[in-house]
Design a protein around this motif. Structure first.
Motif, PDB file in Angstrom:
ATOM      1  N   GLY A 107       8.692  12.270  12.095  1.00  0.00           N
ATOM      2  CA  GLY A 107       8.269  11.221  13.028  1.00  0.00           C
ATOM      3  C   GLY A 107       6.790  10.908  12.975  1.00  0.00           C
ATOM      4  O   GLY A 107       6.176  10.558  13.988  1.00  0.00           O
ATOM      5  N   LEU A 108       6.199  11.002  11.791  1.00  0.00           N
ATOM      6  CA  LEU A 108       4.749  10.797  11.662  1.00  0.00           C
ATOM      7  C   LEU A 108       4.370   9.348  11.944  1.00  0.00           C
ATOM      8  O   LEU A 108       4.952   8.418  11.393  1.00  0.00           O
ATOM      9  CB  LEU A 108       4.303  11.176  10.241  1.00  0.00           C
ATOM     10  N   ILE A 142      -3.177  -1.140  15.031  1.00  0.00           N
ATOM     11  CA  ILE A 142      -2.200  -1.548  14.021  1.00  0.00           C
ATOM     12  C   ILE A 142      -1.468  -0.312  13.528  1.00  0.00           C
ATOM     13  O   ILE A 142      -2.086   0.676  13.130  1.00  0.00           O
ATOM     14  CB  ILE A 142      -2.889  -2.255  12.841  1.00  0.00           C
ATOM     15  N   GLN A 143      -0.140  -0.369  13.571  1.00  0.00           N
ATOM     16  CA  GLN A 143       0.661   0.769  13.128  1.00  0.00           C
ATOM     17  C   GLN A 143       0.763   0.756  11.606  1.00  0.00           C
ATOM     18  O   GLN A 143       1.457  -0.081  11.033  1.00  0.00           O
ATOM     19  CB  GLN A 143       2.069   0.661  13.729  1.00  0.00           C
ATOM     20  N   ALA A 144       0.038   1.672  10.951  1.00  0.00           N
ATOM     21  CA  ALA A 144       0.081   1.715   9.491  1.00  0.00           C
ATOM     22  C   ALA A 144       1.315   2.488   9.035  1.00  0.00           C
ATOM     23  O   ALA A 144       1.923   2.168   8.030  1.00  0.00           O
ATOM     24  CB  ALA A 144      -1.184   2.351   8.950  1.00  0.00           C
ATOM     25  N   VAL A 145       1.649   3.518   9.785  1.00  0.00           N
ATOM     26  CA  VAL A 145       2.837   4.313   9.475  1.00  0.00           C
ATOM     27  C   VAL A 145       3.621   4.464  10.770  1.00  0.00           C
ATOM     28  O   VAL A 145       3.090   4.928  11.777  1.00  0.00           O
ATOM     29  CB  VAL A 145       2.443   5.701   8.920  1.00  0.00           C
ATOM     30  N   ARG A 146       4.907   4.001  10.771  1.00  0.00           N
ATOM     31  CA  ARG A 146       5.687   4.052  12.006  1.00  0.00           C
ATOM     32  C   ARG A 146       6.795   5.067  11.877  1.00  0.00           C
ATOM     33  O   ARG A 146       7.812   4.800  11.252  1.00  0.00           O
ATOM     34  CB  ARG A 146       6.342   2.707  12.306  1.00  0.00           C
ATOM     35  N   SER A 147       6.548   6.221  12.426  1.00  0.00           N
ATOM     36  CA  SER A 147       7.579   7.232  12.559  1.00  0.00           C
ATOM     37  C   SER A 147       8.368   7.477  11.272  1.00  0.00           C
ATOM     38  O   SER A 147       9.529   7.105  11.167  1.00  0.00           O
ATOM     39  CB  SER A 147       8.543   6.805  13.675  1.00  0.00           C
ATOM     40  N   ILE A 148       7.728   8.089  10.307  1.00  0.00           N
ATOM     41  CA  ILE A 148       8.454   8.405   9.091  1.00  0.00           C
ATOM     42  C   ILE A 148       8.801   9.895   9.051  1.00  0.00           C
ATOM     43  O   ILE A 148       8.053  10.734   9.555  1.00  0.00           O
ATOM     44  CB  ILE A 148       7.695   8.007   7.805  1.00  0.00           C
ATOM     45  N   THR A 149       9.926  10.194   8.473  1.00  0.00           N
ATOM     46  CA  THR A 149      10.406  11.567   8.354  1.00  0.00           C
ATOM     47  C   THR A 149      10.822  11.816   6.910  1.00  0.00           C
ATOM     48  O   THR A 149      11.586  11.033   6.347  1.00  0.00           O
ATOM     49  CB  THR A 149      11.608  11.801   9.296  1.00  0.00           C
ATOM     50  N   GLY A 207       1.101  10.326  16.260  1.00  0.00           N
ATOM     51  CA  GLY A 207       2.249  11.064  16.772  1.00  0.00           C
ATOM     52  C   GLY A 207       3.029  11.703  15.644  1.00  0.00           C
ATOM     53  O   GLY A 207       2.789  11.413  14.475  1.00  0.00           O
ATOM     54  N   GLY A 208       3.947  12.581  16.012  1.00  0.00           N
ATOM     55  CA  GLY A 208       4.774  13.231  15.006  1.00  0.00           C
ATOM     56  C   GLY A 208       4.243  14.595  14.636  1.00  0.00           C
ATOM     57  O   GLY A 208       3.293  15.089  15.246  1.00  0.00           O
ATOM     58  N   ASP A 209       4.865  15.180  13.655  1.00  0.00           N
ATOM     59  CA  ASP A 209       4.563  16.562  13.311  1.00  0.00           C
ATOM     60  C   ASP A 209       4.555  16.761  11.799  1.00  0.00           C
ATOM     61  O   ASP A 209       5.275  16.080  11.088  1.00  0.00           O
ATOM     62  CB  ASP A 209       5.651  17.470  13.901  1.00  0.00           C
ATOM     63  N   VAL A 210       3.701  17.680  11.350  1.00  0.00           N
ATOM     64  CA  VAL A 210       3.720  18.047   9.940  1.00  0.00           C
ATOM     65  C   VAL A 210       3.765  19.566   9.874  1.00  0.00           C
ATOM     66  O   VAL A 210       2.934  20.243  10.475  1.00  0.00           O
ATOM     67  CB  VAL A 210       2.466  17.530   9.194  1.00  0.00           C
ATOM     68  N   GLY A 258       5.218   0.681   6.396  1.00  0.00           N
ATOM     69  CA  GLY A 258       5.081   1.858   7.242  1.00  0.00           C
ATOM     70  C   GLY A 258       6.386   2.517   7.635  1.00  0.00           C
ATOM     71  O   GLY A 258       6.409   3.377   8.506  1.00  0.00           O
ATOM     72  N   GLU A 259       7.500   2.106   7.026  1.00  0.00           N
ATOM     73  CA  GLU A 259       8.774   2.741   7.346  1.00  0.00           C
ATOM     74  C   GLU A 259       9.517   3.126   6.077  1.00  0.00           C
ATOM     75  O   GLU A 259       9.415   2.432   5.062  1.00  0.00           O
ATOM     76  CB  GLU A 259       9.651   1.793   8.172  1.00  0.00           C
ATOM     77  N   ILE A 260      10.269   4.214   6.148  1.00  0.00           N
ATOM     78  CA  ILE A 260      11.066   4.595   4.989  1.00  0.00           C
ATOM     79  C   ILE A 260      12.370   3.818   5.029  1.00  0.00           C
ATOM     80  O   ILE A 260      13.131   3.896   5.995  1.00  0.00           O
ATOM     81  CB  ILE A 260      11.325   6.120   4.971  1.00  0.00           C
ATOM     82  N   THR A 261      12.599   3.022   3.981  1.00  0.00           N
ATOM     83  CA  THR A 261      13.777   2.167   3.990  1.00  0.00           C
ATOM     84  C   THR A 261      14.878   2.699   3.091  1.00  0.00           C
ATOM     85  O   THR A 261      16.036   2.309   3.232  1.00  0.00           O
ATOM     86  CB  THR A 261      13.402   0.742   3.532  1.00  0.00           C
ATOM     87  N   LEU A 262      14.532   3.536   2.168  1.00  0.00           N
ATOM     88  CA  LEU A 262      15.517   4.064   1.223  1.00  0.00           C
ATOM     89  C   LEU A 262      15.093   5.456   0.829  1.00  0.00           C
ATOM     90  O   LEU A 262      13.899   5.753   0.794  1.00  0.00           O
ATOM     91  CB  LEU A 262      15.496   3.228  -0.066  1.00  0.00           C
ATOM     92  N   ASN A 263      16.060   6.301   0.511  1.00  0.00           N
ATOM     93  CA  ASN A 263      15.683   7.556  -0.123  1.00  0.00           C
ATOM     94  C   ASN A 263      16.861   8.128  -0.871  1.00  0.00           C
ATOM     95  O   ASN A 263      18.009   7.739  -0.640  1.00  0.00           O
ATOM     96  CB  ASN A 263      15.133   8.552   0.905  1.00  0.00           C
ATOM     97  N   GLY A 264      16.584   9.028  -1.784  1.00  0.00           N
ATOM     98  CA  GLY A 264      17.665   9.628  -2.549  1.00  0.00           C
ATOM     99  C   GLY A 264      17.168  10.225  -3.859  1.00  0.00           C
ATOM    100  O   GLY A 264      15.966  10.396  -4.043  1.00  0.00           O
TER     101      GLY A 264
END
Lengths: 315, 234
Positions: free
Chosen positions: B6-7, B14-21, B55-58, B210-216
């Motif tokens: 949730g980083l 401006i939200q450069a990165v919106r809650s990525i995991t 926000g979020g955690d690493v 700023g969002e993860i749209t795909l992964n694999g």
């Protein structure tokens, strides 16, 4: 009255000696300006006051110990050591209290703060030591030497040798130790230096502490050279050392050393010969004109100084 | 090994990165791909504590690394090769490598690792006493990677290693990256060159605005029509 050219030439070696002595002191003080500027882009205008406090602490400590019956040489040495330690503490606190909270603010802010700290330190010294001129006890026996038509005292010899020693030490520290490498890396790219594990705050503190130690030594030198001290003595001395740093290229260590010596020589030769070239219209009390003329000329024609890198935001 | 949950990172509202995991397992090479301005570099900077987070955690090796000082990140075993390489221009090549080993005290180990780096990049050995600022872009990139490895990290973060380099240089750099990975290094790779990134990694995440749209799996993403259309120029 006209002085012959022959006499002027005879004076030349003497002026060079005087210039070297004064220049060595400028160089030590200029190093403090340049180290701090090189690492954080700040001109610490309070640095001249650190020199002044160094002189006054040395006077007080030496005076007290000598009055208690200690031989004046040893008392002077203790005075020097305590002056160095006090100045280191002041330099460290200055950064901690005045500059660190302003990290990341516009450049003008810490600059104005530096001028403010200069006023604070001056007034503090006035309260502690009073407004009167104080005499600096003669630490070294008054021995005179003669060489190539120039006369010089033991104090002058010691000043030149001691500054050469301090400057070599500093060069070794900066170019041969891990701390020195971290200082250079931080000056070039603080963000990446911290990625390598360098604690930037520590490096900045180290620059202040080392610069202040050099300032204390310079302060004791000035004191024992002129044998007087005063709470306002740091102001003009600081400005001239700043000029020396700019002349050499601010941010550059070798530049500060060369700039200091050069400024001392320019001043001594200028003051020595100004009377001759203006038909005695101006006398040697116009000495200060030269330093600031140099500052103006350098800023107009070569703002990056003799050894400075391309004129950029930071050295 | 690295777990980002949730980083969020914001620059002045401006939200450069919106809650990525996302996560990177030990020994894995994971690529983070996306267009310019998608938030890739911001994500790396946030992990390495060069910028603050909203926000979020690493977590790294099970330990929370969000609140620690930037200069302590490398102590945890994370070495970043910054965008634009960030070599120290007026230090020599050798001094740059020593800066990489700044926290180490084992002289022999440092000397051995320096030789190992010269083995990866013989060019650096030839130029050991040259100021890093006089190196070509590709050589600086080699130096930046070697410098990061000098800390003996557990994990390497690479920010756009191909940026601004000639294709032949890019090949050379990626060859070393693959060798380092093959030797067991965990790598998080950020690249605009999606093809290269997918070919050099096991898994990948696609970052968009700023969002993860795909992964694999990288191999699967290489053949994904959406990825091919958006990032592989088809």
């Amino acid at each position: 009255m006209d002085i012959s050219l022959h006499q002027l030439l005879q004076q030349f070696p003497q002026q060079v000696v005087n210039g070297l002595v004064q220049g060595s002191i400028y160089a030590l003080v200029a190093l403090g300006y340049t180290m701090v500027y090189g690492i954080m882009g700040l001109i610490n205008f309070a640095h001249g006051e650190v020199v002044m406090i160094g002189t006054l602490v040395a006077i007080t400590v030496t005076g007290l110990l000598a009055a208690a019956g200690m031989p004046v040489g040893i008392a002077g040495l203790c005075g020097l050591v305590i002056s160095i330690l006090s100045c280191m503490a002041i330099g460290w606190s200055l950064e901690r209290v005045a500059y660190r909270p302003l990290r990341g603010s516009p450049r003008l802010t810490p600059l104005i703060t530096a001028i403010g700290m200069s006023i604070v330190l001056q007034n503090l010294a006035m309260i502690l030591w009073g407004r009167n001129y104080m005499t600096f006890p003669p630490l070294l026996p008054k021995v005179n030497f003669e060489f190539a038509g120039a006369y010089f005292t033991l104090v002058q010899v010691v000043i030149v040798l001691l500054s050469a020693l301090m400057m070599s030490g500093l060069v070794l520290l900066v170019y041969r130790t891990k701390l020195g490498m971290a200082m250079r890396a931080t000056a070039q790219n603080p963000e990446v230096a911290s990625l390598m594990g360098v604690n930037i705050n520590r490096v900045i503190s180290a620059a202040f502490v080392i610069g202040s130690a050099l300032a204390a030594v310079a302060g004791v030198m000035v004191g024992s050279y002129y044998e007087v001290a005063h709470y306002q003595m740091g102001f003009v001395l600081g400005l001239k050392a700043f000029t020396a740093a700019v002349l050499g290229g601010i941010g550059n260590l070798v530049g500060a050393m060369v700039g200091g010596i050069l400024l001392g020589l320019i001043e001594a030769l200028g003051a020595g010969y100004i009377g001759y070239f203006t038909g005695d219209f101006l006398g040697s009390h116009y000495q200060d004109i030269f330093a600031f003329a140099v500052l103006i000329v350098v800023l107009m024609f070569k703002p990056s100084g003799l050894f400075g890198e391309k004129t950029g935001d930071r050295a | 090994m690295l777990e980002v949950t949730g980083l969020r990172v914001a620059y002045g509202g401006i939200q450069a990165v919106r809650s990525i995991t996302f996560h990177v397992n030990e020994g894995e090479t994971v690529a983070l791909i996306g267009a310019n301005g998608a938030g890739k570099t911001t994500t790396l900077k946030a992990i390495s504590r060069m910028i603050g987070i909203a926000g979020g955690d690493v977590h790294f090796c099970g330990e929370k690394i969000v609140g620690i000082a930037p200069h302590d990140i490398i102590r945890k075993g994370i070495a970043l090769v910054p965008e634009g390489r960030g070599v120290f221009p007026r230090l020599t090549v050798l001094e740059n490598l020593r800066m990489g080993a700044f926290l180490r005290d084992d002289k022999d180990g440092i000397a051995a690792d320096t030789e190992r780096m010269y083995g990866y990049f013989p060019r650096l050995k030839e130029r050991a006493d040259q100021l890093a600022g006089t190196l070509s872009g590709g050589e600086q990139q080699m130096l930046a990677i070697a410098r990061a490895l000098m800390s003996r990290p557990k994990m390497l973060l690479l920010d756009e290693p191909s940026m601004g380099l000639a294709p032949i240089m890019v090949q050379k750099i990626f060859e070393v990256v693959r060798n380092v990975a093959a030797a067991g290094m965990t790598i998080l790779l950020i690249e605009q060159n999606a093809k290269l990134a997918l070919e050099s990694s096991q898994r990948a995440y696609v970052l968009e605005s700023g969002e993860i749209t795909l992964n694999g799996e990288s191999a699967a993403l290489l053949h994904d029509p959406k990825v091919r259309a958006a990032y592989l120029g088809e």
